[in-house]
Write a protein that holds these residues in place. Structure first.
Motif, PDB file in Angstrom:
ATOM      1  N   PHE A  42      57.161  73.008  29.979  1.00  0.00           N
ATOM      2  CA  PHE A  42      56.679  72.658  28.758  1.00  0.00           C
ATOM      3  C   PHE A  42      55.588  73.556  28.491  1.00  0.00           C
ATOM      4  N   TYR A  43      55.910  74.208  27.031  1.00  0.00           N
ATOM      5  CA  TYR A  43      55.056  75.250  26.849  1.00  0.00           C
ATOM      6  C   TYR A  43      54.177  74.980  25.550  1.00  0.00           C
ATOM      7  N   ASP A  44      52.845  75.036  25.737  1.00  0.00           N
ATOM      8  CA  ASP A  44      51.979  74.714  24.661  1.00  0.00           C
ATOM      9  C   ASP A  44      51.369  75.973  24.152  1.00  0.00           C
ATOM     10  N   VAL A  45      51.842  76.505  22.999  1.00  0.00           N
ATOM     11  CA  VAL A  45      51.621  77.945  22.449  1.00  0.00           C
ATOM     12  C   VAL A  45      50.782  78.037  21.200  1.00  0.00           C
ATOM     13  N   ASP A  46      49.601  78.771  21.119  1.00  0.00           N
ATOM     14  CA  ASP A  46      48.993  79.017  19.841  1.00  0.00           C
ATOM     15  C   ASP A  46      49.504  80.033  19.327  1.00  0.00           C
ATOM     16  N   THR A  47      50.147  80.160  18.126  1.00  0.00           N
ATOM     17  CA  THR A  47      50.290  81.380  17.445  1.00  0.00           C
ATOM     18  C   THR A  47      49.444  81.646  16.304  1.00  0.00           C
ATOM     19  N   ARG A  48      49.550  82.744  15.553  1.00  0.00           N
ATOM     20  CA  ARG A  48      48.615  83.198  14.357  1.00  0.00           C
ATOM     21  C   ARG A  48      48.664  81.797  13.600  1.00  0.00           C
ATOM     22  N   TYR A  49      49.769  81.239  13.313  1.00  0.00           N
ATOM     23  CA  TYR A  49      49.994  80.202  12.235  1.00  0.00           C
ATOM     24  C   TYR A  49      50.285  78.673  12.759  1.00  0.00           C
ATOM     25  N   ASN A  50      50.391  78.603  14.027  1.00  0.00           N
ATOM     26  CA  ASN A  50      50.719  77.175  14.545  1.00  0.00           C
ATOM     27  C   ASN A  50      50.367  76.952  15.812  1.00  0.00           C
ATOM     28  N   ARG A  51      50.478  75.747  16.080  1.00  0.00           N
ATOM     29  CA  ARG A  51      50.404  75.411  17.585  1.00  0.00           C
ATOM     30  C   ARG A  51      51.951  74.798  17.702  1.00  0.00           C
ATOM     31  N   ILE A  52      52.656  75.322  18.558  1.00  0.00           N
ATOM     32  CA  ILE A  52      53.838  74.925  19.128  1.00  0.00           C
ATOM     33  C   ILE A  52      54.072  74.496  20.333  1.00  0.00           C
ATOM     34  N   LEU A  53      54.784  73.484  20.488  1.00  0.00           N
ATOM     35  CA  LEU A  53      55.510  72.863  21.824  1.00  0.00           C
ATOM     36  C   LEU A  53      56.656  73.112  21.902  1.00  0.00           C
ATOM     37  N   VAL A  54      57.114  73.496  23.336  1.00  0.00           N
ATOM     38  CA  VAL A  54      58.478  73.708  23.406  1.00  0.00           C
ATOM     39  C   VAL A  54      58.702  72.841  24.855  1.00  0.00           C
ATOM     40  N   PHE A  55      59.715  72.193  24.852  1.00  0.00           N
ATOM     41  CA  PHE A  55      60.053  71.425  26.176  1.00  0.00           C
ATOM     42  C   PHE A  55      61.155  71.005  26.066  1.00  0.00           C
ATOM     43  N   GLU A  56      61.798  70.547  27.140  1.00  0.00           N
ATOM     44  CA  GLU A  56      63.340  69.943  27.753  1.00  0.00           C
ATOM     45  C   GLU A  56      63.120  68.528  27.352  1.00  0.00           C
ATOM     46  N   SER A  57      64.285  67.929  26.799  1.00  0.00           N
ATOM     47  CA  SER A  57      64.293  66.613  26.192  1.00  0.00           C
ATOM     48  C   SER A  57      65.725  66.244  26.316  1.00  0.00           C
ATOM     49  N   SER A  58      66.076  65.138  25.621  1.00  0.00           N
ATOM     50  CA  SER A  58      67.730  64.731  25.859  1.00  0.00           C
ATOM     51  C   SER A  58      67.774  64.192  24.166  1.00  0.00           C
ATOM     52  N   ASP A  59      69.425  64.338  23.703  1.00  0.00           N
ATOM     53  CA  ASP A  59      69.673  63.849  22.477  1.00  0.00           C
ATOM     54  C   ASP A  59      69.596  62.227  22.599  1.00  0.00           C
ATOM     55  N   PRO A  60      69.005  61.974  21.526  1.00  0.00           N
ATOM     56  CA  PRO A  60      68.805  60.332  21.291  1.00  0.00           C
ATOM     57  C   PRO A  60      70.127  59.607  21.253  1.00  0.00           C
ATOM     58  N   ALA A  61      71.309  60.294  20.679  1.00  0.00           N
ATOM     59  CA  ALA A  61      72.464  59.529  20.303  1.00  0.00           C
ATOM     60  C   ALA A  61      73.423  59.934  21.868  1.00  0.00           C
ATOM     61  N   THR A  62      73.675  61.043  22.363  1.00  0.00           N
ATOM     62  CA  THR A  62      74.304  61.556  23.345  1.00  0.00           C
ATOM     63  C   THR A  62      73.779  61.472  24.627  1.00  0.00           C
ATOM     64  N   ASN A  63      72.413  61.441  24.816  1.00  0.00           N
ATOM     65  CA  ASN A  63      71.769  61.701  25.976  1.00  0.00           C
ATOM     66  C   ASN A  63      72.012  63.066  26.720  1.00  0.00           C
ATOM     67  N   GLU A  64      72.661  63.916  25.967  1.00  0.00           N
ATOM     68  CA  GLU A  64      72.737  65.230  26.374  1.00  0.00           C
ATOM     69  C   GLU A  64      71.248  65.999  26.610  1.00  0.00           C
ATOM     70  N   PRO A  65      71.162  66.854  27.549  1.00  0.00           N
ATOM     71  CA  PRO A  65      70.145  67.595  27.934  1.00  0.00           C
ATOM     72  C   PRO A  65      69.798  68.555  26.459  1.00  0.00           C
ATOM     73  N   THR A  66      68.525  68.744  26.231  1.00  0.00           N
ATOM     74  CA  THR A  66      68.229  69.632  24.978  1.00  0.00           C
ATOM     75  C   THR A  66      66.916  70.254  25.297  1.00  0.00           C
ATOM     76  N   ARG A  67      66.920  71.287  24.463  1.00  0.00           N
ATOM     77  CA  ARG A  67      65.185  72.238  24.471  1.00  0.00           C
ATOM     78  C   ARG A  67      64.882  71.763  22.997  1.00  0.00           C
ATOM     79  N   VAL A  68      63.860  71.289  22.718  1.00  0.00           N
ATOM     80  CA  VAL A  68      62.939  71.208  21.330  1.00  0.00           C
ATOM     81  C   VAL A  68      61.863  72.000  21.292  1.00  0.00           C
ATOM     82  N   MET A  69      61.617  72.167  19.823  1.00  0.00           N
ATOM     83  CA  MET A  69      60.527  72.927  19.276  1.00  0.00           C
ATOM     84  C   MET A  69      59.877  72.159  18.401  1.00  0.00           C
ATOM     85  N   LEU A  70      58.560  71.884  18.603  1.00  0.00           N
ATOM     86  CA  LEU A  70      57.610  70.963  17.778  1.00  0.00           C
ATOM     87  C   LEU A  70      56.443  71.674  17.079  1.00  0.00           C
TER      88      LEU A  70
END
Length: 490
Positions: A219-247
């Motif tokens: 789980f990555y919580d990163v402040d850039t020059r323009y945003n605070r960005i979260l990156v972490f592993e999750s799962s697809d709500p339809a297929t339950n496949e493992p995913t990595r997401v950016m928020l």
């Protein structure tokens, strides 16, 4: 010492205000509404502090009291650093509308330290004043020093601190500066001031340790020059496949990647982008406005050997995270431009077969200057004769929440001869937010035939047949009330 004290407090005010925008952004966005609330509440708090500080200074002027006021400013700043996430999560969940959430967040997080910092200058003037005959020069000198500190704080926060430190670390730094300023104002109560410094160090160390622990857990919580960005592993709500997401907002996924098939497209709006070849057969030269995790460019490069893609992404930090966590690698057919989409379009001389718009400055808002008629005209000019533009819009289909969609559609229709809308959410939910894809073609109609792929055919079959209400003007550089439309507050 008073000169140094007012200088440091002046710097603290502006660092706090600019860092405040970064604190609010992941939850409330970076729209004009957010900045207006932040600036307005800080100014109100400073004004109240000036008034009360002047009255208290006339009654009981003492260096010890001034040190106590600055110490309170430091303590409330540290309290902001410790409570900001829980408070903002609560407000975004339960507050009635973004305007109320913005006002409440600023009142609770930034009004208290701003109020105490506002008390400093008039109190310092009273302590420094030796005679009435020197009142003008004394007050002028101290306010000039305070303003000079604010200038330094502004440039330090905007050009340096945000680029290298997270928002929690910046708030801890401000609290530490105020602890030092409190000690300089009066060396009495040194134990209390030292305790604040210890708390600041412990909070900063704890925050850094927690970030390292999260990173080790993926789980990555990163402040850039323009945003605070979260990156972490999750799962697809339809297929339950493992995913990595950016928020860039804790409740809304901007980009996603399947971990086991990284070049496939996980999100429906990104899969809709592949219809560019259906709407404009033979499209090879492409422009993507807004890179995100670069899911779509990576997919096109992997599946279309002839594709050449230019990506305009404002934030180099987003690109770096895409390289580190989403498999973005250099490619001769991929060019990346780190600049604002509008400035890129202003100077662009290239022609593209397809352009894709996927730009947001919050989960609900688009920067106004990329949806005005002037921008749309530049997009039109950048397209080849059979070119097509596809824009991802998060909006409601009707009602007040649908005004933004109606305004954008009217703006594109004022430039393009063919404009169509394709809702990707539930067709029965006309007032809930959903992805709506706007497709505009430079020449000729959109094809009537459905594509061979079942899902893409379903997307195309959702073309909106009912005309939208013509109740809002087109968006222009002169007038584009995007925030009012997307928040549906009035």
């Amino acid at each position: 010492m008073l000169e140094i004290v007012v200088f440091l407090c002046g710097a603290a005010v502006m660092i706090l205000e600019i860092a405040g925008a970064r604190v609010l952004a992941p939850f409330l966005g970076t729209s004009t509404v957010v900045w207006t609330g932040l600036i307005g509440i800080v100014l109100t708090s400073l004004s109240a502090g000036y008034w009360l500080g002047g009255r208290l200074a006339d009654r009981r002027p003492s260096h010890r009291a001034l040190g106590g006021i600055i110490l309170l400013a430091g303590l409330t700043t540290l309290a902001t650093a410790l409570s900001k996430t829980l408070l903002l999560e609560f407000l975004t969940t339960y507050a009635e509308g973004p305007h109320l959430a913005v006002i409440a967040a600023n009142l609770l997080l930034f009004a208290p330290p701003s109020f105490f910092l506002g008390m400093v200058s008039p109190y310092a003037v009273r302590l420094k004043l030796a005679s009435v005959g020197e009142a003008g020069r004394t007050s002028g000198n101290l306010y000039a020093l305070s303003t000079a500190g604010s200038i330094l704080g502004t440039f330090a926060a905007g050009f340096v601190l945000i680029a290298y430190l997270g928002s929690t670390a910046i708030l801890c730094l401000v609290a530490g500066i105020l602890a030092v300023a409190s000690f300089l104002a009066c060396r009495a109560d040194a134990a209390g001031k030292a305790s604040l410094l210890v708390l600041v160090v412990l909070t900063a160390a704890g925050s850094a340790s927690y970030d390292r622990w999260l990173a080790a857990a993926g789980f990555y919580d990163v402040d850039t020059r323009y945003n605070r960005i979260l990156v972490f592993e999750s799962s697809d709500p339809a297929t339950n496949e493992p995913t990595r997401v950016m928020l860039t907002h804790p409740r809304h996924v901007q980009s996603a990647m399947y971990l086991e098939r990284p070049t496939d497209l996980s999100l429906a709006y990104a899969r809709f982008f592949t219809l560019a070849g259906h709407f404009s057969p033979g499209a090879e030269r492409m422009l993507l406005l807004g890179g995100g995790a670069y899911s779509f460019p990576r997919h096109m490069l992997a599946t279309h050997p002839e594709a050449e893609i230019d990506v305009v992404e404002l934030d180099p930090g987003v690109t770096r995270l895409a390289e580190e966590h989403f498999g973005l690698v250099p490619d001769q057919r991929l060019r990346i431009f780190h600049e604002d989409a509008r400035t890129f379009l202003n100077r662009n001389t290239q022609k593209y077969d397809a352009i894709f718009g996927d730009i947001f400055n919050a989960h609900y808002a688009v920067p106004f200057h990329v949806v005005t008629r002037e921008t749309v005209q530049r997009i039109f000019d950048a397209l080849s004769d059979d070119g097509v533009i596809i824009v991802n819009i998060i909006t409601a289909m009707s009602g007040k929440k649908g005004r933004f969609l109606r305004a954008v559609r009217a703006t594109y229709a004022d430039v393009f001869p063919t404009v169509a809308l394709f809702p990707l959410g539930s067709p029965n939910d006309t007032e809930g937010l959903q992805n709506v894809m706007l497709v505009a073609k430079k020449n000729g109609p959109l094809p009537e035939a459905l594509p061979g792929d079942h899902e893409l055919a379903l997307f195309v079959s959702r073309k909106l047949a009912t005309p939208l209400a013509d109740d809002v003007p087109i968006l222009t550089d002169e007038f584009a009330p995007v925030e009012r439309y997307v928040t549906a507050w009035w």
